[in-house]
Design a protein around this motif. Structure first.
Motif, short mmCIF file in Angstrom:
data_model
loop_
_atom_site.label_atom_id
_atom_site.label_comp_id
_atom_site.label_asym_id
_atom_site.label_seq_id
_atom_site.Cartn_x
_atom_site.Cartn_y
_atom_site.Cartn_z
N MET A 57 0.83 -1.20 0.00
CA MET A 57 0.00 0.00 0.00
C MET A 57 0.87 1.25 0.00
N LYS A 58 1.96 1.22 0.79
CA LYS A 58 2.86 2.37 0.84
C LYS A 58 3.51 2.62 -0.50
N ASN A 59 3.94 1.53 -1.17
CA ASN A 59 4.55 1.67 -2.50
C ASN A 59 3.55 2.23 -3.49
N SER A 60 2.29 1.79 -3.35
CA SER A 60 1.25 2.30 -4.24
C SER A 60 1.02 3.78 -4.02
N GLN A 61 1.06 4.20 -2.74
CA GLN A 61 0.88 5.61 -2.42
C GLN A 61 2.04 6.44 -2.97
N ASN A 62 3.28 5.88 -2.89
CA ASN A 62 4.43 6.59 -3.43
C ASN A 62 4.31 6.79 -4.93
N THR A 63 3.84 5.72 -5.61
CA THR A 63 3.66 5.82 -7.05
C THR A 63 2.60 6.85 -7.40
N PRO A 89 9.13 16.38 -12.74
CA PRO A 89 9.75 15.09 -13.06
C PRO A 89 9.55 14.67 -14.51
N ASP A 90 8.40 15.00 -15.08
CA ASP A 90 8.16 14.67 -16.49
C ASP A 90 9.05 15.52 -17.39
N SER A 202 18.20 16.39 -13.60
CA SER A 202 17.32 15.65 -14.50
C SER A 202 17.26 14.18 -14.08
N ASP A 203 18.41 13.64 -13.70
CA ASP A 203 18.46 12.25 -13.23
C ASP A 203 17.68 12.09 -11.93
N VAL A 204 17.87 13.03 -11.01
CA VAL A 204 17.18 12.99 -9.72
C VAL A 204 15.66 12.94 -9.91
N LEU A 205 15.15 13.86 -10.72
CA LEU A 205 13.70 13.97 -10.87
C LEU A 205 13.13 12.88 -11.77
N SER A 206 13.92 12.36 -12.68
CA SER A 206 13.46 11.21 -13.48
C SER A 206 13.28 9.99 -12.58
N GLN A 207 14.19 9.83 -11.62
CA GLN A 207 14.03 8.73 -10.67
C GLN A 207 12.81 8.96 -9.78
N LYS A 209 10.13 10.43 -10.67
CA LYS A 209 8.95 10.11 -11.48
C LYS A 209 8.64 8.61 -11.43
N SER A 210 9.68 7.78 -11.36
CA SER A 210 9.50 6.33 -11.36
C SER A 210 9.15 5.77 -9.99
N THR A 211 9.74 6.35 -8.93
CA THR A 211 9.62 5.75 -7.60
C THR A 211 8.75 6.53 -6.63
N GLY A 212 8.52 7.81 -6.92
CA GLY A 212 7.74 8.62 -5.98
C GLY A 212 8.55 9.18 -4.84
N LYS A 213 9.87 9.04 -4.90
CA LYS A 213 10.72 9.61 -3.85
C LYS A 213 12.07 10.01 -4.44
N LEU A 214 12.71 10.96 -3.81
CA LEU A 214 14.02 11.39 -4.26
C LEU A 214 15.05 10.30 -3.93
N PRO A 215 15.99 10.04 -4.84
CA PRO A 215 16.98 8.99 -4.58
C PRO A 215 17.95 9.39 -3.47
N GLU A 216 18.50 8.40 -2.79
CA GLU A 216 19.46 8.68 -1.72
C GLU A 216 20.81 9.14 -2.28
N THR A 217 21.16 8.67 -3.46
CA THR A 217 22.38 9.12 -4.14
C THR A 217 22.10 9.25 -5.63
N VAL A 218 22.92 10.04 -6.30
CA VAL A 218 22.78 10.20 -7.74
C VAL A 218 24.17 10.34 -8.34
N ALA A 219 24.35 9.75 -9.51
CA ALA A 219 25.65 9.83 -10.18
C ALA A 219 25.82 11.20 -10.82
#
Length: 220
Positions: A57-63, A89-90, A202-207, A209-219
């Protein structure tokens, strides 16, 4: 009560089997323990199922959160209304498709140059980190005087890239132009060029868009 040893049917309150003398109370106790064990196992399985359902349910809410505002038409975006943070993000995904080689990008009814995109993505990153919604001003952003940066590899933790985003959009707000560079830890250090900042965010926000949360690290 049926004797488990000989099968003789005894009275329900019988302690010993009338035929073979088997202690019926011990048998009853054993069966009771087995019943308790079975009940305990069922409780554990129910708890596991509940936890699994909660995670799903939490994952669904994040999406769903990542897709908030997806019903807002791109054509509703204008310089007057601003750019919805929910669509940033789009926009980031569209920028990634250009591999950073564009001068302007058409998004809905507006055309944005790369420095406007840097402003929108940096402001959106900070807002999403604070769970804020709303529109970002689409403002004219001048080109930097001498853009450069020495860092082009490695990675940034979440607190680092959010801080970079914060200092980037604040610089633009104050000076009206994109910065020549932004330091990662030291604001005066020429670490990240504007193009690198655009690529990272761009990488941060693209991620996002996919996960519903900001990534912990980005290249980088």
């Amino acid at each position: 009560m049926i004797c488990p040893k000989c099968g003789h049917e005894n009275d329900e309150d019988a302690i010993y089997c009338e035929k073979c003398g088997k202690n019926l109370k011990k048998t009853s106790g054993t069966l009771g323990n087995q019943t308790k064990l079975l009940i305990g196992l069922c409780v554990v399985l129910i708890l596991i199922a509940g936890v699994t359902a909660g995670v799903l349910m939490k994952n669904s809410q994040n999406t769903s959160k990542a897709n908030e505002g997806s019903d807002v038409s791109k054509d509703q975006i204008s310089e007057g209304t601003g750019f919805p943070v929910s669509l940033a993000p789009d926009l980031a995904s569209e920028i990634e498709k250009q591999n950073g080689t564009f001068e302007t990008i058409k998004y809905g009814s507006v055309s944005l140059d790369k420095y406007q995109c840097i402003y929108i993505l940096s402001k959106a990153t900070v807002m999403l980190n604070k769970n804020e919604s709303g529109n970002i001003t689409i403002k004219s952003v001048g080109a930097p005087d001498s853009p450069y940066g020495f860092v082009s590899t490695g990675s940034l933790s979440k607190d680092k890239y959010v801080d970079v985003a914060y200092r980037t959009y604040n610089w633009i707000n104050t000076n009206g132009i994109a910065p020549n560079y932004v330091g990662i830890s030291n604001p005066g250090q020429p670490d990240l060029s504007p193009d690198t900042i655009l690529s990272v965010l761009s990488d941060v926000l693209s991620q996002y868009k996919s996960t519903g949360k900001l990534p912990e690290t980005v290249a980088i």
